[in-house]
Write a protein that holds these residues in place. Structure first.
Motif: not given
Length: 330
Positions: A183-194
């Motif tokens: 998921t990190v390819r779609y945003g570091e913050g998005t991956a971290i929160l998820l």
């Protein structure tokens, strides 16, 4: 005439490039939605398979007259974690691995930064635990009890093996490496929160939700910045060791006279000092927590819709929210 023909050709090329860009962006969002959905389905599948195997084993034990075995310390650990780690997790990962992953650049954390992150873990753990206890008590009218206490009441080899060794390795492998790599390819913050949210919900326990969420965010950030799983696994092991083994030993000492109470009091003061130290570091270094643009960064206004409003994640969130609420009110 030549000028009009040139303008016509240039306009056509411009529209073609625009259409291609629009199609690429649309495909990227579609792929992102599929990736998040598949992750939600795989995590839900892990839980469902675990519950199904546990029920089947319990029925089988009752049929052969060994129902009491599941109430022993060893039986409780084996029945709780063997179906999860040996059967459900491999099945769930087979589904998750259909989503392509990316390679994270490796970076060394260093002893000083490792110590800093460890100290940050302390207030997140204890304050988050306190919040969970308070909210669980309010929601249940004071009748809720922490199911984790069943596992940490007596220190045993099974407790050490599962909670201090196996759980950190497997949980970090799933919720950090497998989930973030996809998921990190779609945003570091998005991956971290998820990563933090799914990790917290997966515990299906309001007592553990808040500190698991906070630690999950910190572990995810460390993994994104370093690309090395060993850092978060070792931190997870230390926190679990302190929360399960050390706390159980200290509580047992407190019941064995004045010397035991003295040791318990000194340990409490030590933990309090670490909590204050960790809070100071979190406040002073808060601006250092930064997320950098990703390869297929999702538009901020569409992150929630793409990452969470898909079939798989909706099923996951509803299922685990229901299980968490049920654990409080039942």
């Amino acid at each position: 005439m030549e000028q009009k023909l040139s303008e016509s050709v240039n306009g056509s090329n411009s529209n073609g490039i625009g259409d291609a860009w629009f199609d690429a962006e649309r495909n990227s969002k579609r792929n992102a939605r599929k990736a998040f959905s598949r992750i939600g389905i795989s995590l839900t599948l892990i839980a469902l398979v675990t519950f199904a195997v546990q029920i089947i084993v319990q029925i089988a034990l009752e049929l052969i007259g060994y129902a009491d075995w599941s109430e022993s310390t060893e039986g409780l650990f084996i029945l709780s974690f063997v179906p999860l780690y040996c059967i459900a997790v491999p099945i769930g990962l087979l589904v998750m691995k259909k989503t392509p992953s990316v390679y994270l650049k490796k970076a060394k954390l260093g002893a000083k930064n490792y110590l800093v992150f460890f100290l940050m873990c302390i207030p997140l753990t204890y304050i988050g635990n306190l919040v969970g206890i308070m909210i669980s008590g309010i929601a249940s009218g004071g009748s809720a009890s922490n199911a984790l206490n069943e596992y940490v009441s007596d220190v045993s080899i099974f407790q050490v093996l599962v909670m201090v060794v196996l759980a950190p390795i497997i949980e970090e492998f799933i919720f950090r490496k497998q989930l973030i790599d996809r998921t990190v390819r779609y945003g570091e913050g998005t991956a971290i929160l998820l990563s933090g949210l799914t990790f917290a919900l997966f515990h299906t326990n309001m007592f553990q939700f808040f500190y698991a969420f906070a630690l999950g965010l910190l572990f995810a950030y460390i993994y994104v910045r370093t690309g090395r799983l060993r850092y978060v696994i070792s931190l997870h092991m230390i926190i679990n060791f302190m929360g399960s083994i050390v706390s159980s030993l200290v509580l047992s000492l407190a019941e064995k006279g004045e010397f035991g109470m003295f040791i318990s009091g000194m340990y409490s003061l030590l933990v309090l000092g670490l909590i204050i130290w960790g809070m100071v570091l979190l406040i002073k270094r808060r601006k250092r927590f930064k997320c950098f643009p990703a390869e297929c960064e999702l538009p901020k206004k569409q992150v929630f819709q793409i990452a969470y409003l898909n079939v798989g994640m909706i099923i996951f969130i509803l299922f685990f929210l229901a299980a968490t609420v049920l654990s409080v009110v039942s």
